[in-house]
Design a protein around this motif. Structure first.
Motif, PDB file in Angstrom:
ATOM      1  N   LYS A   1       0.811  -1.393   0.012  1.00  0.00           N
ATOM      2  CA  LYS A   1      -0.140   0.204   0.066  1.00  0.00           C
ATOM      3  C   LYS A   1       0.799   1.221  -0.101  1.00  0.00           C
ATOM      4  O   LYS A   1       0.937   1.931   1.016  1.00  0.00           O
ATOM      5  N   PRO A   2       1.557   1.425  -1.137  1.00  0.00           N
ATOM      6  CA  PRO A   2       2.539   2.614  -1.161  1.00  0.00           C
ATOM      7  C   PRO A   2       1.716   4.050  -0.950  1.00  0.00           C
ATOM      8  O   PRO A   2       0.752   4.144  -1.535  1.00  0.00           O
ATOM      9  N   ASP A   3       2.536   4.875  -0.328  1.00  0.00           N
ATOM     10  CA  ASP A   3       2.118   6.248  -0.135  1.00  0.00           C
ATOM     11  C   ASP A   3       2.431   7.135  -1.214  1.00  0.00           C
ATOM     12  O   ASP A   3       1.523   8.011  -1.630  1.00  0.00           O
ATOM     13  N   VAL A   4       3.567   6.743  -2.028  1.00  0.00           N
ATOM     14  CA  VAL A   4       3.898   7.408  -3.142  1.00  0.00           C
ATOM     15  C   VAL A   4       3.994   6.468  -4.210  1.00  0.00           C
ATOM     16  O   VAL A   4       4.343   5.255  -3.915  1.00  0.00           O
ATOM     17  N   LEU A   5       4.053   6.929  -5.379  1.00  0.00           N
ATOM     18  CA  LEU A   5       4.210   5.755  -6.558  1.00  0.00           C
ATOM     19  C   LEU A   5       5.755   5.543  -6.554  1.00  0.00           C
ATOM     20  O   LEU A   5       6.500   6.099  -6.545  1.00  0.00           O
ATOM     21  N   PRO A   6       5.905   4.269  -6.521  1.00  0.00           N
ATOM     22  CA  PRO A   6       7.466   3.794  -6.742  1.00  0.00           C
ATOM     23  C   PRO A   6       8.047   4.020  -8.060  1.00  0.00           C
ATOM     24  O   PRO A   6       7.211   4.176  -9.080  1.00  0.00           O
TER      25      PRO A   6
ATOM     26  N   GLU B   1      -8.938  14.566  -7.999  1.00  0.00           N
ATOM     27  CA  GLU B   1      -8.005  14.842  -6.687  1.00  0.00           C
ATOM     28  C   GLU B   1      -7.262  13.977  -6.131  1.00  0.00           C
ATOM     29  O   GLU B   1      -6.073  14.248  -5.750  1.00  0.00           O
ATOM     30  N   ALA B   2      -7.712  12.632  -5.978  1.00  0.00           N
ATOM     31  CA  ALA B   2      -7.006  11.810  -5.371  1.00  0.00           C
ATOM     32  C   ALA B   2      -5.661  11.383  -6.300  1.00  0.00           C
ATOM     33  O   ALA B   2      -4.632  11.176  -5.745  1.00  0.00           O
ATOM     34  N   LEU B   3      -5.955  11.492  -7.986  1.00  0.00           N
ATOM     35  CA  LEU B   3      -4.696  11.084  -8.534  1.00  0.00           C
ATOM     36  C   LEU B   3      -3.762  12.205  -8.537  1.00  0.00           C
ATOM     37  O   LEU B   3      -2.585  11.993  -8.501  1.00  0.00           O
ATOM     38  N   ARG B   4      -4.297  13.550  -8.639  1.00  0.00           N
ATOM     39  CA  ARG B   4      -3.191  14.649  -8.411  1.00  0.00           C
ATOM     40  C   ARG B   4      -2.270  14.601  -7.123  1.00  0.00           C
ATOM     41  O   ARG B   4      -1.286  14.883  -7.097  1.00  0.00           O
ATOM     42  N   LEU B   5      -3.217  14.322  -5.883  1.00  0.00           N
ATOM     43  CA  LEU B   5      -2.342  14.236  -4.735  1.00  0.00           C
ATOM     44  C   LEU B   5      -1.401  13.174  -4.775  1.00  0.00           C
ATOM     45  O   LEU B   5      -0.349  13.596  -4.487  1.00  0.00           O
ATOM     46  N   LEU B   6      -1.682  12.289  -5.459  1.00  0.00           N
ATOM     47  CA  LEU B   6      -0.707  11.154  -5.565  1.00  0.00           C
ATOM     48  C   LEU B   6       0.470  11.471  -6.264  1.00  0.00           C
ATOM     49  O   LEU B   6       1.551  11.092  -5.920  1.00  0.00           O
ATOM     50  N   ASN B   7       0.333  12.085  -7.572  1.00  0.00           N
ATOM     51  CA  ASN B   7       1.491  12.309  -8.422  1.00  0.00           C
ATOM     52  C   ASN B   7       1.954  13.529  -7.759  1.00  0.00           C
ATOM     53  O   ASN B   7       3.236  13.395  -7.888  1.00  0.00           O
ATOM     54  N   GLU B   8       1.351  14.548  -6.790  1.00  0.00           N
ATOM     55  CA  GLU B   8       2.099  15.537  -6.539  1.00  0.00           C
ATOM     56  C   GLU B   8       3.280  14.984  -5.309  1.00  0.00           C
ATOM     57  O   GLU B   8       4.234  15.375  -5.261  1.00  0.00           O
ATOM     58  N   LYS B   9       2.625  14.288  -4.559  1.00  0.00           N
ATOM     59  CA  LYS B   9       3.664  13.266  -3.144  1.00  0.00           C
ATOM     60  C   LYS B   9       4.423  12.570  -4.003  1.00  0.00           C
ATOM     61  O   LYS B   9       5.598  12.562  -3.515  1.00  0.00           O
TER      62      LYS B   9
ATOM     63  N   HIS C   1      10.371  11.930  -5.160  1.00  0.00           N
ATOM     64  CA  HIS C   1      11.478  11.327  -6.203  1.00  0.00           C
ATOM     65  C   HIS C   1      12.539  12.373  -6.461  1.00  0.00           C
ATOM     66  O   HIS C   1      13.762  12.197  -6.640  1.00  0.00           O
ATOM     67  N   GLN C   2      12.324  13.700  -6.241  1.00  0.00           N
ATOM     68  CA  GLN C   2      13.113  14.865  -6.431  1.00  0.00           C
ATOM     69  C   GLN C   2      14.244  14.932  -5.250  1.00  0.00           C
ATOM     70  O   GLN C   2      15.067  15.487  -5.101  1.00  0.00           O
ATOM     71  N   GLY C   3      13.926  14.148  -4.251  1.00  0.00           N
ATOM     72  CA  GLY C   3      14.558  13.826  -3.075  1.00  0.00           C
ATOM     73  C   GLY C   3      14.765  15.127  -1.970  1.00  0.00           C
ATOM     74  O   GLY C   3      14.702  16.187  -2.294  1.00  0.00           O
TER      75      GLY C   3
END
Lengths: 254, 273
Positions: free
Chosen positions: A57-62, A239-247, A252-254
């Motif tokens: 159940k990842p919080d951000v996309l791998p 909204e759910a998709l954009r929040l996921l993409n934003e996180k 990934h930018q570290g």
């Protein structure tokens, strides 16, 4: 609400997943669609990545198939030989979600080479888990942006077998899984026509013309007798998709 | 025989040789980058590399001209795109032609397990209708002797040297790893010699469970203390995957000149503990 074509196809793909699905997830668009399903209408969907992470159940996309996030949020993590033998080959997985560089009208997928295998014009990454995912998951969904270069009459190389060049070929090989059954693109949904094994358009996304679908398909595309209009993404889904993409971007930018 | 605690330079110099079959495993996690870099520094040639996902580490070894042959199953930069040194070697024969022995993940995993099991080949179900079977003569089919069902065989993987990175080793050389454990156990047990770089060397291993992945000292040839040795991949419990480094690799890998600069810098610096 405005949305772009990637958001549209991700939302549409997420909708076809069920809470009861046990899903083998590929990196990229499939991973986004599967996690969006989990964050919206299918909170209990089982997501499995080939790195061995089960019920994750990842919080951000791998970014990769084996990011630490996947292991930390998984029910359990098994070794790679175990993943491919007991879980995949053993027939435990209901849905495989794949992308690809090329797909043909029978759902055969190429992720290996463009051109000749021995003298490739473009060397692509190769099959990875896909050849056996396509064989052993009970059904396969494909998510790919449509273009004439990607949706071709015949793939240069069959990395993952779909329906060969007609119906019943899978059965003849001793496979009792359905193979690719749906393709979700940025323009439409295609489904396998049972009698021919060929993909036909069954739902057109809002505002897309039939001619546009044909222009972006490398074979003479056919439409089902009754073609639906895909429901536009809802506010909650976007909204759910954009929040996921934003996180994900932040992570990934570290 | 127990594992020797060695320096990275010693371990690589002792066990590697030109033309060796070398497997450096770690499925995205625990990739032994520092060891790979030491192989480049010591300038080994004509290696036959084995790895499920060549990843940035083999892109570097291939670009550095260390590699003659590659057995693999997925050759991309995960989530980013191509490995351009790998592609140039296959597409253009630069810096030297690369012989390819390509399989699927299922086949590679089974082939490592077969190697660890002392089997000459792995037998599994796979490649239904896939063209790889047509272009790779080392993929054979056979009928199940009991049911007649179509099965696939590929040669077992038996590396001269397997190299992995793990979280911990004891002073005796017992090794423990956790998280995404990939095929490392199989790769070590399949090999004639195994080098393990570790984040920490501790007095006593205290595994979190009796079922933790442990490689006893007598299955390992050399243990090397290399903190950070898996960067820019990651070590569960120590540091995260440097996803930015993987994204930044794209520009270096794509351009021969930028890659050669990267290579010169690598060769001019020793690994610093």
């Amino acid at each position: 609400m405005q949305y772009n074509s990637t958001e549209l196809m991700t939302v549409v793909a997420s909708r076809i997943l069920k809470n009861s699905d046990v899903c083998f997830v590929g990196i990229g668009l499939p991973s986004a669609a599967c996690n969006l399903a989990r964050l919206t209408h299918a909170p209990d969907i089982t997501l499995i990545y080939e790195s061995g992470t089960i019920q994750t159940k990842p919080d951000v996309l791998p970014l990769s198939i084996g990011d630490g996030e996947l292991c930390e949020t998984a029910l359990t993590t098994v070794s790679v030989p175990e993943m491919f033998s007991y879980w995949l080959q053993g027939g435990r997985i209901t849905v495989g979600f794949l992308g690809g560089a090329q797909i043909d009208k029978f759902g055969n997928i190429n992720t290996t080479v463009v051109g000749d295998y021995y003298k490739p014009k473009v060397r692509l990454p190769g099959g990875g888990g896909a050849p056996e995912i396509a064989a052993f998951c009970h059904t396969i969904y494909v998510i790919m942006k449509q273009s004439p270069r990607a949706f071709v009459d015949k793939v240069d190389f069959i990395t993952s077998f779909g329906h060969g060049d007609g119906p019943d070929q899978r059965k003849a090989m001793g496979l009792n899984t359905s193979g690719p059954s749906k393709i979700i693109t940025d323009l439409c949904i295609m489904e396998t026509e049972e009698a021919t094994g060929e993909f036909i358009v069954t739902s057109i996304h809002p505002g897309v013309a039939r001619e546009t679908i044909q222009e972006n398909t490398g074979w003479k595309i056919r439409f089902a007798e009754e073609v639906a209009i895909t429901d536009a993404p809802e506010l909650e889904e976007l909204e759910a998709l954009r929040l996921l993409n934003e996180k994900t971007k932040m992570a990934h930018q570290g | 025989m127990q594992a020797k605690i060695q320096t990275l330079q010693e371990a690589i110099a002792t066990h590697l040789f030109d033309g060796a079959t070398v497997a450096m495993e770690g499925f995205t996690h625990l990739i032994p980058f520092a060891a790979g870099h030491e192989i480049i520094r010591q300038g080994f040639k004509n290696l036959e590399l084995v790895r499920m996902t060549p990843d940035m580490i083999y892109d570097q070894l291939i670009g550095a001209g260390c590699v003659r042959k590659l057995r693999f199953s997925w050759g991309g930069n995960p989530g980013v795109g191509s490995l351009y040194r790998l592609r140039e070697a296959i597409e253009k024969g630069y810096p030297q032609p690369l012989e390819v022995d390509e399989h699927s993940h299922a086949a590679m995993a089974a082939a490592y397990a077969a190697g660890a099991s002392g089997m000459p080949c792995a037998i599994f179900k796979g490649y239904y209708g896939a063209d790889l079977e047509k272009v790779n003569p080392s993929i054979k089919t056979l009928a199940c002797p009991f049911t007649g069902e179509r099965l696939v065989a590929v040669p077992a993987i038996r590396p001269d040297v397997t190299i992995i990175h793990a979280q911990k080793a004891s002073k005796k050389g017992d090794v423990s790893l956790e998280g995404i454990v990939g095929v490392q156990k199989e790769a070590v047990l399949a090999a004639k010699a195994a080098i393990v770089t570790v984040e920490e060397i501790v007095d006593e291993l205290q595994p979190s469970s009796p079922n933790a992945v442990i490689l006893p000292s007598w299955t390992v040839s050399a243990v090397v203390h290399v903190p950070g040795g898996a960067k820019p991949s990651y070590a569960h419990g120590y540091y995260s995957r440097d996803n930015k480094a993987y994204m930044d690799w794209e520009a270096i890998s794509k351009d021969r000149e930028k890659f050669n600069q990267w290579l010169q810098e690598l060769k001019s610096t020793d690994y610093a503990v």
